[in-house]
Motif scaffolding. Structure first.
Motif, mmCIF file in Angstrom:
data_model
loop_
_atom_site.group_PDB
_atom_site.id
_atom_site.type_symbol
_atom_site.label_atom_id
_atom_site.label_comp_id
_atom_site.label_asym_id
_atom_site.label_seq_id
_atom_site.Cartn_x
_atom_site.Cartn_y
_atom_site.Cartn_z
ATOM 1 N N LYS A 1 9.774 -7.269 -8.917
ATOM 2 C CA LYS A 1 8.575 -8.002 -8.514
ATOM 3 C C LYS A 1 7.684 -7.144 -7.624
ATOM 4 N N ASP A 2 8.275 -6.412 -6.696
ATOM 5 C CA ASP A 2 7.496 -5.538 -5.817
ATOM 6 C C ASP A 2 6.999 -4.302 -6.558
ATOM 7 N N ALA A 3 7.786 -3.826 -7.519
ATOM 8 C CA ALA A 3 7.400 -2.625 -8.262
ATOM 9 C C ALA A 3 6.091 -2.835 -9.015
ATOM 10 N N VAL A 4 5.850 -4.062 -9.484
ATOM 11 C CA VAL A 4 4.607 -4.374 -10.198
ATOM 12 C C VAL A 4 3.389 -3.995 -9.363
ATOM 13 N N LYS A 5 3.517 -4.142 -8.045
ATOM 14 C CA LYS A 5 2.379 -3.911 -7.153
ATOM 15 C C LYS A 5 2.327 -2.490 -6.595
ATOM 16 N N CYS A 6 3.314 -1.667 -6.929
ATOM 17 C CA CYS A 6 3.384 -0.321 -6.361
ATOM 18 C C CYS A 6 3.169 0.784 -7.397
ATOM 19 N N THR A 7 2.949 0.410 -8.649
ATOM 20 C CA THR A 7 2.897 1.394 -9.734
ATOM 21 C C THR A 7 1.826 2.453 -9.527
ATOM 22 N N THR A 8 0.649 2.051 -9.072
ATOM 23 C CA THR A 8 -0.491 2.975 -9.026
ATOM 24 C C THR A 8 -0.378 4.019 -7.927
ATOM 25 N N PHE A 9 0.464 3.764 -6.907
ATOM 26 C CA PHE A 9 0.556 4.738 -5.811
ATOM 27 C C PHE A 9 1.997 5.152 -5.513
ATOM 28 N N THR B 1 0.861 -1.183 0.000
ATOM 29 C CA THR B 1 0.000 0.000 0.000
ATOM 30 C C THR B 1 0.898 1.235 0.000
ATOM 31 N N ALA B 2 0.295 2.387 -0.193
ATOM 32 C CA ALA B 2 1.062 3.633 -0.203
ATOM 33 C C ALA B 2 1.788 3.849 1.119
ATOM 34 N N ALA B 3 1.187 3.370 2.210
ATOM 35 C CA ALA B 3 1.805 3.554 3.523
ATOM 36 C C ALA B 3 3.123 2.804 3.634
ATOM 37 N N ASP B 4 3.256 1.701 2.886
ATOM 38 C CA ASP B 4 4.494 0.926 2.927
ATOM 39 C C ASP B 4 5.658 1.665 2.279
ATOM 40 N N LEU B 5 5.366 2.723 1.521
ATOM 41 C CA LEU B 5 6.416 3.495 0.846
ATOM 42 C C LEU B 5 6.624 4.865 1.475
ATOM 43 N N ASP B 6 5.900 5.130 2.527
ATOM 44 C CA ASP B 6 5.889 6.471 3.106
ATOM 45 C C ASP B 6 6.955 6.598 4.192
ATOM 46 N N TYR B 7 8.160 6.977 3.763
ATOM 47 C CA TYR B 7 9.262 7.201 4.698
ATOM 48 C C TYR B 7 9.692 8.648 4.538
ATOM 49 N N ALA B 8 9.299 9.471 5.507
ATOM 50 C CA ALA B 8 9.464 10.920 5.387
ATOM 51 C C ALA B 8 10.918 11.333 5.224
ATOM 52 N N ASP B 9 11.848 10.579 5.825
ATOM 53 C CA ASP B 9 13.247 10.982 5.775
ATOM 54 C C ASP B 9 13.978 10.418 4.569
#
Length: 330
Positions: free
Chosen positions: A288-296, A271-279
C-alpha cells in the motif's frame, strides 16, 4: 486526527465533552439506517449480487486484503467479479476505472494496489451506486461485485455483508465517534452475514484471518525478489503508513528481521525524505505504501507482498446465499 485516536483506546476527562456528541452521532446514524430500511430513503438494487466488506470502526482493519482474497476465491469458483471502492485518499469523485498504472493521487492507494493485482476490474467513485453501475456497464461479463468498504453506504443494497475486526485493537473503548472509534454500535455485528477477525482469536461463528508473506520485491525492479533471510545482518529501516503500523513491524520481527520502525498516519503522502536513511542497507515497506513511493524510490526500497489466509467456510457461506437455488456461476 492522531491526537483524537489517543482517546479512542482509553477513557479521559475529554470524554465528558465527547460522549454527548457521540450520543447525537448515534441518533443520526440509527435514524438514517432506519429510513433506508423502511424505504423512506431510496436504495438501489444492482443487476448482480454485491458483497460488502467493511468495518464498524475508523481506520484500517484488513478490508483490502480480504477483498482480494474473496476475488480470487470467486474466480476459482467460476465467477467473474468486479471491485468497487471509494478511492479514499484520491482526488477523483466521479466513477473511474483504475489501472495498475493509475495515479494514487487520483484513485487512492488501496484502489491502485487492487488494480495492480490484476485479478478483476476495479472502479472507484464517491457514489458507490454510480461506480457499480459504471463497472457493470463497462464489464458485462462481471456477475458479482465486491465493495471494498461501504458498509455504511446504505443507498447501495447488498446481498452479503462482512465486517472485518482488528483482532488486536478490537473496538477501543467501545464508544461511538468522536468519543471512540466506532462508526456503528457493536450490535451491528449481530446483523451482518459474517464477521472476520484479523489477527486475533475468533469466536464461534466468526472467521479468523491472518496475513502471510515472506517474499520481498525491489520497488524499482519488481522482478528482483528476496527472502527474509537475505536481509540477515543488514541495517534495516521500515516505514508503514497504514491503519495499524505496528502490525507490519511485528510481522517483520516474526520473520526474524530487526528493523528500525518509522510509523506514519494511515494514507500518508510519502516524500523522498521519508525514505532517506543514510545508514540503511534496505528500507522495507508495505504494498500500500509502495504505490505512493514509486516515483522517488531508490534501489534500497523493498516491498513485502502479503495475502490473506482464511478457511473456505466463508466462501461457501457466500455462495450459498448468493446462489440459494444451487446454480453455479455462468
Amino acid at each position: 486526527m492522531q491526537w483524537l485516536e489517543q482517546h479512542w483506546y482509553r477513557t479521559t476527562p475529554l470524554h465528558l465533552i465527547m460522549l454527548p456528541v457521540s450520543f447525537l452521532f448515534h441518533i443520526v446514524t440509527a435514524t438514517r439506517r432506519a429510513l433506508y430500511r423502511k424505504g423512506i430513503l431510496t436504495s438501489v438494487k444492482l443487476s448482480a449480487p454485491i458483497i460488502v466488506v467493511g468495518n464498524i470502526t475508523v481506520g484500517g482493519s484488513g478490508k483490502t486484503p480480504l477483498t482480494l482474497w474473496l476475488a480470487q476465491q470467486l474466480i476459482d469458483s467460476g465467477w467473474h467479479p468486479g471491485i468497487i471502492s471509494r478511492g479514499y485518499g484520491g482526488t477523483n469523485k466521479s466513477p473511474l476505472a483504475v489501472q495498475a498504472s493509475s495515479s494514487h493521487d487520483e484513485a487512492g492507494d488501496e484502489a491502485v494496489l487492487m488494480a495492480q493485482r490484476k485479478l478483476c476490474p476495479v472502479w472507484i467513485g464517491r457514489d458507490r451506486v454510480a461506480a457499480a453501475h459504471a463497472l457493470l456497464q463497462a464489464h458485462p461479463e462481471c456477475d458479482i461485485v465486491l465493495s471494498d468498504d461501504g458498509l455504511q453506504h446504505y443507498r447501495l443494497q447488498r446481498d452479503f455483508e462482512i465486517v472485518v475486526v482488528d483482532g488486536l485493537r478490537r473496538f477501543g473503548n467501545g464508544y461511538l465517534l468522536p468519543a471512540g472509534p466506532l462508526r456503528e454500535p457493536l450490535s451491528r455485528l449481530t446483523q451482518v452475514d459474517a464477521v472476520v477477525i484479523h489477527g486475533g482469536v475468533a469466536s464461534k461463528n466468526q472467521h479468523s484471518m491472518q496475513l502471510y508473506g515472506e517474499i520481498f520485491y525491489n520497488l524499482l525492479n519488481p522482478n528482483v525478489i528476496a527472502h527474509a533471510a537475505d536481509f540477515a545482518s543488514q541495517r534495516l529501516h521500515s516505514i508503514a503508513g497504514i491503519g495499524h503500523p505496528q502490525r507490519f513491524f511485528t510481522h517483520l520481527n516474526n520473520l526474524g528481521l530487526k528493523v528500525q520502525a518509522h510509523p506514519f498516519p494511515d494514507h500518508h503522502s510519502f516524500t523522498a525524505a521519508d525514505l532517506d536513511y543514510a545508514d540503511a542497507d534496505a528500507v522495507l515497506m508495505t504494498e500500500k505504501d509502495a504505490v505512493k513511493c514509486t516515483t522517488f524510490a531508490n534501489e534500497k526500497c523493498w516491498v513485502l507482498r502479503v495475502d490473506a489466509q482464511l478457511d473456505s467456510l466463508l466462501t461457501q457461506q457466500i455462495l450459498k446465499k448468493v446462489t440459494p437455488d444451487g446454480r453455479q456461476a455462468a
